[in-house]
Design an enzyme around this catalytic site. Sequence first.
Site: not given
Ligand code: GDP
Ligand code: IMO
Ligand code: MG
Length: 428
Positions: A14-15, A18, A40, A42-43, A226, A303
């Site tokens: 995750g994270d 996306k 859950n 966070g994009h 995720q 979170t």
């Molecule tokens: P997601 O859950 O997969 O959508 O990812 P998140 O938003 O939770 O976490 C990705 C983080 O990395 C966010 O704060 C984005 O703004 C940041 N991000 C995404 N792509 C890049 C990149 O190419 N470079 C940098 N420095 N940050 C990025």
């Molecule tokens: P995005 O879409 C990262 C993790 C939680 C925990 C496990 C189960 O932003 O990538 P849950 O609340 O789903 O039952 O928790 O999954 N988790 C994530 N980790 N990015 C996420 O979403 C997540 N959504 C859940 O931290 O380990």
């Molecule tokens: Mg995220």
Amino acid sequence: MKGRVEVIIGAQWGDEGKGRVVDCLGSRVDVFARYQGGSNAGHTVIVDGKKYVFHLLPSGMLYPGKLCVIGNGVVVDPEQLLAEIKDLQSKGMDRARLIVSGSAHVVMPYHKIIDKAQEAFRGKGKKIGTTGRGIGPAYVDKFSRCGIRIEDLFHPDVLRDKLEFNLEDKNRILTRLYNLEPLPFDEIHTQAMNWGKELAAYAGDVSRILYEALESGKTVLFEGAQGTLLDIDHGTYPYVTSSSPVAAGGCVGLGLGPNAVDRVIGVVKAYSTRVGEGPFPTEDSGELGNRLREKGGEYGATTGRPRRCGWLDMVGLKYAVRVNGMTSIALTKLDVLSGLDEISVCVAYDFEGGRLDHFTGNAGVLACATPVFERFEGWKDDIAACRNFDDLPSAAKDYVRYIEKETGVPVQLIGVGPGRDETIVRGL
Ligand code: GDP
Ligand code: IMO
Ligand code: MG
């Protein structure tokens, strides 16, 4: 069908970025569709220096005139969804039209309470480290066939009947298992009826809407939440989420057949992160981990928890290529690696005196696996201004080519910063 379906999935825990990749591709997309998970997720999307974090809404909501849908596979917390819609409205950014599947399940207040109570009961050592958003308990009710669906919120008698049954059951769990107070029927019933009134305008038959959009030649983007290694079947069970983030989950969670999918884009962070508990072979709890966390801003978008950080795990990435049928890679956060003398990639694991070349979702095995690293030269220059592959320092190019060679999948988009335009596009 005349249209196209592209699926965006997270290839790690995750994270991966996306949301920003969805946003980057947004101008050629007609319909954005979330297919699993719930709040859950966070994009993060950054446009013109402004940051938006989507939990339930698809990341396409910022695109004027487009359609965003939430499929049957998502578990919807109406309180969160309505708050997100209002927040966008107040900023004048609710530019897309939204449809929510009537078959999507509702995350009820008791799901969130049970999620937290179960985590407390598991305690240190056994807890999953969930987001506390009620996701697991909501999917449990879906699969045990007592869940409340969005369409039930529009029918007072059905809602009353289902809620009575559920509250009797849940209040027994809350009071007898967890020593908590029972929940009052009237309050929850009134709240759910109000949700129904507010959500009625958004409900629709998502499967049919998507099918018709594809028949008329539209491009639909499935937005995974995720990541592959958090998948209920293919992830590091039990340290997973309760849905199917893998690409195939998109068809189930939106009501389309597998032959609808044209392309599977895996979002891969240039290093690894994980939030919550569970095995993470390349985790670095020292200086490198801190450096990646600070430079990469690796704190949970839902979170606020600090994310665990470490080097890229090629064993896990090859697995993600396989279980998703990945056809393209979007490599994010390459800029975060700038300034390091050396970069490592895990190419296999040492386990009980032998070598593991293939990933396993077996958490016990993975917890005892130590990474075998291959080392690469780092690069000093800041790459944030690069917009062409050839602008990158040669060591950065080598790193990208290495990923392509090992996975057999072309890296078609490279993130060099979080903003919409901070990318190198190579055919995506
Ligand atoms: P997601 O859950 O997969 O959508 O990812 P998140 O938003 O939770 O976490 C990705 C983080 O990395 C966010 O704060 C984005 O703004 C940041 N991000 C995404 N792509 C890049 C990149 O190419 N470079 C940098 N420095 N940050 C990025
Ligand atoms: P995005 O879409 C990262 C993790 C939680 C925990 C496990 C189960 O932003 O990538 P849950 O609340 O789903 O039952 O928790 O999954 N988790 C994530 N980790 N990015 C996420 O979403 C997540 N959504 C859940 O931290 O380990
Ligand atoms: Mg995220």
